[in-house]
Write a protein that holds these residues in place. Sequence first.
Motif, PDB file in Angstrom:
ATOM      1  N   LEU A 250       0.808  -1.285   0.098  1.00 23.91           N
ATOM      2  CA  LEU A 250       0.039  -0.082   0.009  1.00 23.91           C
ATOM      3  C   LEU A 250       1.151   1.305   0.102  1.00 23.91           C
ATOM      4  N   MET A 251       1.874   1.396   0.616  1.00 24.31           N
ATOM      5  CA  MET A 251       2.958   2.460   0.904  1.00 24.31           C
ATOM      6  C   MET A 251       3.433   2.665  -0.510  1.00 24.31           C
ATOM      7  N   GLY A 252       3.766   1.466  -1.385  1.00 19.36           N
ATOM      8  CA  GLY A 252       4.346   1.640  -2.550  1.00 19.36           C
ATOM      9  C   GLY A 252       3.512   2.219  -3.771  1.00 19.36           C
ATOM     10  N   LEU A 253       2.069   1.861  -3.421  1.00 16.47           N
ATOM     11  CA  LEU A 253       1.302   2.505  -4.232  1.00 16.47           C
ATOM     12  C   LEU A 253       0.868   4.042  -3.962  1.00 16.47           C
ATOM     13  N   LEU A 254       0.699   4.249  -2.789  1.00 14.70           N
ATOM     14  CA  LEU A 254       0.457   5.756  -2.376  1.00 14.70           C
ATOM     15  C   LEU A 254       1.765   6.439  -2.674  1.00 14.70           C
ATOM     16  N   THR A 255       2.988   5.863  -2.588  1.00 17.60           N
ATOM     17  CA  THR A 255       4.055   6.865  -3.017  1.00 17.60           C
ATOM     18  C   THR A 255       4.056   6.973  -4.546  1.00 17.60           C
ATOM     19  N   LEU A 256       3.491   6.125  -5.514  1.00 24.14           N
ATOM     20  CA  LEU A 256       3.526   6.506  -6.951  1.00 24.14           C
ATOM     21  C   LEU A 256       2.406   7.569  -7.043  1.00 24.14           C
ATOM     22  N   VAL A 257       1.246   7.345  -6.281  1.00 28.38           N
ATOM     23  CA  VAL A 257       0.078   8.409  -6.451  1.00 28.38           C
ATOM     24  C   VAL A 257       0.526   9.597  -5.984  1.00 28.38           C
ATOM     25  N   SER A 258       0.922   9.738  -5.010  1.00 27.92           N
ATOM     26  CA  SER A 258       1.379  10.813  -4.300  1.00 27.92           C
ATOM     27  C   SER A 258       2.258  11.799  -5.224  1.00 27.92           C
ATOM     28  N   SER A 259       3.346  11.079  -5.736  1.00 23.87           N
ATOM     29  CA  SER A 259       4.416  11.479  -6.591  1.00 23.87           C
ATOM     30  C   SER A 259       3.859  12.188  -7.792  1.00 23.87           C
ATOM     31  N   LEU A 260       3.108  11.310  -8.229  1.00 28.19           N
ATOM     32  CA  LEU A 260       2.436  11.735  -9.687  1.00 28.19           C
ATOM     33  C   LEU A 260       1.699  12.879  -9.466  1.00 28.19           C
ATOM     34  N   VAL A 261       0.746  13.006  -8.398  1.00 31.13           N
ATOM     35  CA  VAL A 261      -0.314  14.127  -8.110  1.00 31.13           C
ATOM     36  C   VAL A 261       0.658  15.402  -7.900  1.00 31.13           C
ATOM     37  N   PHE A 262       1.568  15.092  -6.919  1.00 29.11           N
ATOM     38  CA  PHE A 262       2.433  16.454  -6.581  1.00 29.11           C
ATOM     39  C   PHE A 262       3.137  16.935  -8.010  1.00 29.11           C
ATOM     40  N   THR A 263       3.648  16.218  -8.681  1.00 25.20           N
ATOM     41  CA  THR A 263       4.443  16.562  -9.845  1.00 25.20           C
ATOM     42  C   THR A 263       3.351  17.203 -10.796  1.00 25.20           C
ATOM     43  N   LYS A 264       2.054  16.777 -11.040  1.00 22.78           N
ATOM     44  CA  LYS A 264       1.385  17.179 -11.974  1.00 22.78           C
ATOM     45  C   LYS A 264       0.794  18.722 -11.381  1.00 22.78           C
ATOM     46  N   LEU A 265       0.469  18.654 -10.285  1.00 27.52           N
ATOM     47  CA  LEU A 265      -0.152  19.981  -9.617  1.00 27.52           C
ATOM     48  C   LEU A 265       0.924  21.017  -9.463  1.00 27.52           C
ATOM     49  N   ALA A 266       2.259  20.822  -9.182  1.00 30.12           N
ATOM     50  CA  ALA A 266       3.069  21.558  -8.538  1.00 30.12           C
ATOM     51  C   ALA A 266       3.279  22.823  -9.607  1.00 30.12           C
ATOM     52  N   PRO A 267       3.248  22.766 -10.886  1.00 27.71           N
ATOM     53  CA  PRO A 267       3.425  24.005 -11.693  1.00 27.71           C
ATOM     54  C   PRO A 267       2.497  25.109 -11.600  1.00 27.71           C
ATOM     55  N   GLU A 268       1.246  24.507 -10.796  1.00 26.77           N
ATOM     56  CA  GLU A 268       0.169  25.545 -10.571  1.00 26.77           C
ATOM     57  C   GLU A 268       0.162  26.302  -9.561  1.00 26.77           C
ATOM     58  N   PHE A 269       0.899  25.700  -8.340  1.00 22.45           N
ATOM     59  CA  PHE A 269       0.905  26.497  -7.233  1.00 22.45           C
ATOM     60  C   PHE A 269       1.127  27.924  -7.269  1.00 22.45           C
ATOM     61  N   ALA A 270       2.292  28.202  -7.837  1.00 22.79           N
ATOM     62  CA  ALA A 270       2.469  29.592  -7.862  1.00 22.79           C
ATOM     63  C   ALA A 270       1.289  30.354  -8.509  1.00 22.79           C
ATOM     64  N   ASP A 271       0.431  30.132  -9.345  1.00 23.52           N
ATOM     65  CA  ASP A 271      -0.377  30.776  -9.990  1.00 23.52           C
ATOM     66  C   ASP A 271      -1.824  30.585  -9.050  1.00 23.52           C
ATOM     67  N   VAL A 272      -1.729  29.841  -8.090  1.00 23.12           N
ATOM     68  CA  VAL A 272      -3.093  29.647  -7.205  1.00 23.12           C
ATOM     69  C   VAL A 272      -3.089  30.512  -5.845  1.00 23.12           C
ATOM     70  N   LEU A 273      -1.624  30.157  -5.451  1.00 25.53           N
ATOM     71  CA  LEU A 273      -1.575  30.722  -3.771  1.00 25.53           C
ATOM     72  C   LEU A 273      -1.496  32.219  -3.817  1.00 25.53           C
TER      73      LEU A 273
END
Lengths: 273, 417
Positions: A250-273
């Motif tokens: 489960l940790m392995g799966l969560l790591t993959l999901v978490s990394s993917l979500v983070f890297t996909k959303l990261a470029p938007e942070f500066a525009d949203v905050l």
Amino acid sequence: MLGDAIRATRQLALINYQNWQRTYAMAQVALTKRYSGSALGVAWAVIRPAIYIGAYWFAVSVGMRGGASAAVGAPYLLWLVPGNLAWFFMSDCLREAGESIRKNSQFVTKMTYPIATLPVSEVLSHFLVHLVMMCLNIILVLVSGYGLTLAAIQLPYFMLCALVLSVVVSTLFSALTAISADIGHLIKSALQLLFWVTPVLWTASHMSSPFRYIIMSNPLAYVIQGYRDSLVLNNWVTSYLPYTAYFWGLMGLLTLVSSLVFTKLAPEFADVL
Amino acid sequence: MPTNQLTAPTVVMDEFNLDGPAVEVEHLTKVYRTYSSSLRRAIAPFRKGPTGKKFVALNNVSATLQRGEVLAVLGRNGSGKSTLSKIIAGVTTPTSGTLRVNGRISAMLELTSGFDPQLTGVENIYLRALAMGIPREEAEERRPEIIAFADLGDHINQPVRTYSSGMKSRLGFAVTTSIDPDILIIDEALSVGDEIFRLKCIERMGAIRERGSSIVFVSHSLGTVKAFCTKAIWINRGVVQEDGDVGPVTQAYEEFLRKERSSLRDELREASDQDAVLEKSDVVQINEVRLTNASGSRTTTFVHGEDIYLHLGYTVKRPQAQLTFTYTITNSEDVEVFASDRRSPMLALDPSPGTHQVRARLIKPPLLGGGFRLTGELWNNASGFFVTHSNGRRFSIEQDDFVGTGIAAIECELTHE
């Protein structure tokens, strides 16, 4: 998608590895900020769990009229402490590190800072406090006369499990909360609910399947069970290897999901905050 | 390539490469997307293709900044200047296009510069150093210089939340410019702050320029831009209008602003908005100012002691509570001979809307021969509104018999006791 996720995980791991000194220094800054404002300061790190555990023990013990200790297989108060400390650590991480990017928006919008290290710094700052608390827990077990068993050497392993869980899920939550404050509120409410669904104050061992499996499928339950087994119940992790395999899978799966979500959303942070 | 940021592959930020131009921007486009709810925004990156409403902040912008140059970024509010500076600073990622930055960047993108309000000024200096990846020893070395520049006295040991905006910007500027950046980005950070602060900042920016670093200066203050910058780029609605040497670009930009202002004024006049900016002549207009002598003929030469008549025609376009006529007489060296009492009830005028004509009689002014100037003004003492008629009317006094020298004659009666 899987390829992206693996690449993302590698990228995040690299960023954290390259910046670990800064991450550690930031964790210390987070600690000073958290405790320096109040008069009692760091003492709160001990007082707060003490109050909660005391309250729970009183409520359940008096309510169950002594049946609690029999139900859990050890003196109830002693049994409560490690599980609660594990819960406090993990839930504090999820709640606060989950907000870490939103709270520290200046690092995102005003300068170039490795934001992937922000949730890690936050988790680390909680972990440092947690380390001290576990030392106190060990002292408590010794002083109470209950005594430590050899199973206690498993504690570092379970603390590692707790750390991994906190880092991975906080990274996910922090990315989601940064983008959407609504999701942030949702997470907070879900954490409240999670407390009652996780066997922190009670044990699931007497429950019948499938309820038992559902409750224990919660990875926090694995960690909490492990803390208790190490310090109070004298159980060995080797007696539930399939469960351990499930946790790490489960940790392995969560790591993959978490990394993917983070890297996909990261470029938007500066525009949203 | 440092992997500090999860940036697009088209952005290269190399802190240690000091060859080539400092900043290179090619076909840079930044599109902001707005979503009806934050939930949709969270899901958006996972869906195929872009969603949400589009706003193009920057459209195909290309520019180069060489070492030692100071680039001014000009444009109206909302033109995309700050977006460009944020992209160069590495804070936000472009939608398409490439950015290449060679050297260490320090950016002041806003007054408060990301201070933590709970920590003190000194603690924030260290925090900033930590965030920028500067080792603690270096931060210790620079601390006295930062504190000296910020000039906050004892306040440096108080939490930043107690600072005024001026103090915050002083500290922010001190910290941002102290790290010896190769590229400094200042985005309208000098707009708040008194003259002395602005002077100090320009001085320091000059020193940074002398050292060979490059500066990107986003500002509305064209005076500073013209004096300090070497190159300029003018962006309007995300599209580059002009770029090149600072002189021609600022000239084109100023011309653009002038056209905008006058067309705006015309629009407002048509709309006849109560709250719109008015010209004085829209409120009260002086139609004519005429000097005559006692017989009514227009003249600007008077004899010493002769009455001077001033004819004033004015139109009241917007109702005024009251109007007072005031006059000032100055001599040829602009020395004020007499300025009438603005509140004098004897000089009250008819403030009702419409055109009026008054005649003011200056009674036997004791002015000696020479040139003088008479200025007439209409004042509304209730609102502080006033309107002057150009530079006043010149007139001269002639004197045949000599009575003395100076500006005005004062008679004297001698009695033997």
